[in-house]
Design a protein around this motif. Structure first.
Motif, PDB file in Angstrom:
ATOM      1  N   HIS A 229      -0.316 -28.073 -60.942  1.00  0.00           N
ATOM      2  CA  HIS A 229      -0.391 -29.007 -59.691  1.00  0.00           C
ATOM      3  C   HIS A 229      -0.311 -27.480 -58.495  1.00  0.00           C
ATOM      4  O   HIS A 229       0.582 -26.964 -58.583  1.00  0.00           O
ATOM      5  CB  HIS A 229       0.785 -29.907 -59.303  1.00  0.00           C
TER       6      HIS A 229
ATOM      7  N   ILE B 161      -1.583 -23.537 -48.911  1.00  0.00           N
ATOM      8  CA  ILE B 161      -0.986 -23.814 -47.756  1.00  0.00           C
ATOM      9  C   ILE B 161      -0.651 -22.487 -47.081  1.00  0.00           C
ATOM     10  O   ILE B 161      -0.396 -21.572 -47.491  1.00  0.00           O
ATOM     11  CB  ILE B 161       0.402 -24.362 -47.942  1.00  0.00           C
TER      12      ILE B 161
ATOM     13  N   ASP C 268      -1.536 -26.014 -54.598  1.00  0.00           N
ATOM     14  CA  ASP C 268      -1.832 -26.404 -53.305  1.00  0.00           C
ATOM     15  C   ASP C 268      -2.089 -24.956 -52.668  1.00  0.00           C
ATOM     16  O   ASP C 268      -1.589 -23.829 -53.009  1.00  0.00           O
ATOM     17  CB  ASP C 268      -0.707 -27.095 -52.485  1.00  0.00           C
TER      18      ASP C 268
ATOM     19  N   ARG D 195      -8.326 -30.971 -48.724  1.00  0.00           N
ATOM     20  CA  ARG D 195      -6.887 -30.751 -48.290  1.00  0.00           C
ATOM     21  C   ARG D 195      -6.255 -29.724 -49.187  1.00  0.00           C
ATOM     22  O   ARG D 195      -5.018 -29.567 -48.941  1.00  0.00           O
ATOM     23  CB  ARG D 195      -6.157 -32.022 -48.410  1.00  0.00           C
ATOM     24  N   ASP D 196      -6.940 -29.139 -50.100  1.00  0.00           N
ATOM     25  CA  ASP D 196      -6.700 -28.106 -50.657  1.00  0.00           C
ATOM     26  C   ASP D 196      -5.210 -28.489 -51.665  1.00  0.00           C
ATOM     27  O   ASP D 196      -4.365 -27.883 -51.957  1.00  0.00           O
ATOM     28  CB  ASP D 196      -6.094 -26.562 -50.048  1.00  0.00           C
ATOM     29  N   HIS D 197      -5.600 -29.586 -52.538  1.00  0.00           N
ATOM     30  CA  HIS D 197      -4.778 -30.014 -53.648  1.00  0.00           C
ATOM     31  C   HIS D 197      -5.475 -29.822 -54.946  1.00  0.00           C
ATOM     32  O   HIS D 197      -6.725 -30.501 -54.971  1.00  0.00           O
ATOM     33  CB  HIS D 197      -4.242 -31.428 -53.345  1.00  0.00           C
ATOM     34  N   TYR D 198      -4.847 -29.495 -56.241  1.00  0.00           N
ATOM     35  CA  TYR D 198      -5.560 -29.330 -57.316  1.00  0.00           C
ATOM     36  C   TYR D 198      -4.627 -29.529 -58.363  1.00  0.00           C
ATOM     37  O   TYR D 198      -3.425 -28.894 -58.402  1.00  0.00           O
ATOM     38  CB  TYR D 198      -5.987 -27.820 -57.353  1.00  0.00           C
ATOM     39  N   GLN D 199      -5.162 -30.295 -59.322  1.00  0.00           N
ATOM     40  CA  GLN D 199      -4.127 -30.766 -60.429  1.00  0.00           C
ATOM     41  C   GLN D 199      -4.983 -30.855 -61.741  1.00  0.00           C
ATOM     42  O   GLN D 199      -6.230 -31.194 -61.731  1.00  0.00           O
ATOM     43  CB  GLN D 199      -3.560 -32.351 -60.126  1.00  0.00           C
TER      44      GLN D 199
ATOM     45  N   GLN E 186       3.107 -25.804 -57.537  1.00  0.00           N
ATOM     46  CA  GLN E 186       4.183 -26.905 -57.482  1.00  0.00           C
ATOM     47  C   GLN E 186       4.482 -27.289 -58.957  1.00  0.00           C
ATOM     48  O   GLN E 186       5.524 -27.664 -58.950  1.00  0.00           O
ATOM     49  CB  GLN E 186       3.347 -28.172 -56.746  1.00  0.00           C
TER      50      GLN E 186
END
Length: 110
Positions: A59, A63, A61, A37-41, A70
């Motif tokens: 954070h 998109i 993303d 889902r291409d979220h990285y933290q 973020q």
């Protein structure tokens, strides 16, 4: 033109390197990579005496083929590090800035 796969790799490398910079052995740095889902933290957690420490340091993303920052709690700024790696500024969105203010930066507006 860079690919989304290259962006994923850049983000993962930068977050992994940043996680190694934790200065306190009571603090744990966790990298969270959701490549589907291409979220990285990057999250810090731990204890200082009786005080709980927990927070998202970075954070990002991906998109619509752009890197959305973020949250950025670093001094250097991960946007600058991405540019040094060859990511064009027009592919980086400072998501923490209000949408109507983004056109005042050198980065993408969204």
């Amino acid at each position: 033109m860079a690919t989304v796969n290259e962006y994923r790799q850049h983000i993962q490398n930068l977050l992994t390197e940043r996680a190694k910079l934790v200065w306190d052995d009571r603090i744990q740095a966790q990298t969270i990579f959701d490549t589907e889902r291409d979220h990285y933290q990057l999250v810090y957690l731990g204890w200082r005496g009786s005080k709980r420490l927990y927070g998202t340091v970075l954070h990002l993303d991906i998109i619509d083929r752009k890197i959305w920052i973020q949250q950025d709690g670093t001094e250097v700024g991960i946007a600058n590090q991405l540019v040094e790696l060859g990511v064009p500024k027009e592919d980086i969105v400072l998501g923490f800035d209000p949408p109507k203010m983004r056109h005042y930066t050198d980065f993408a507006v969204g």
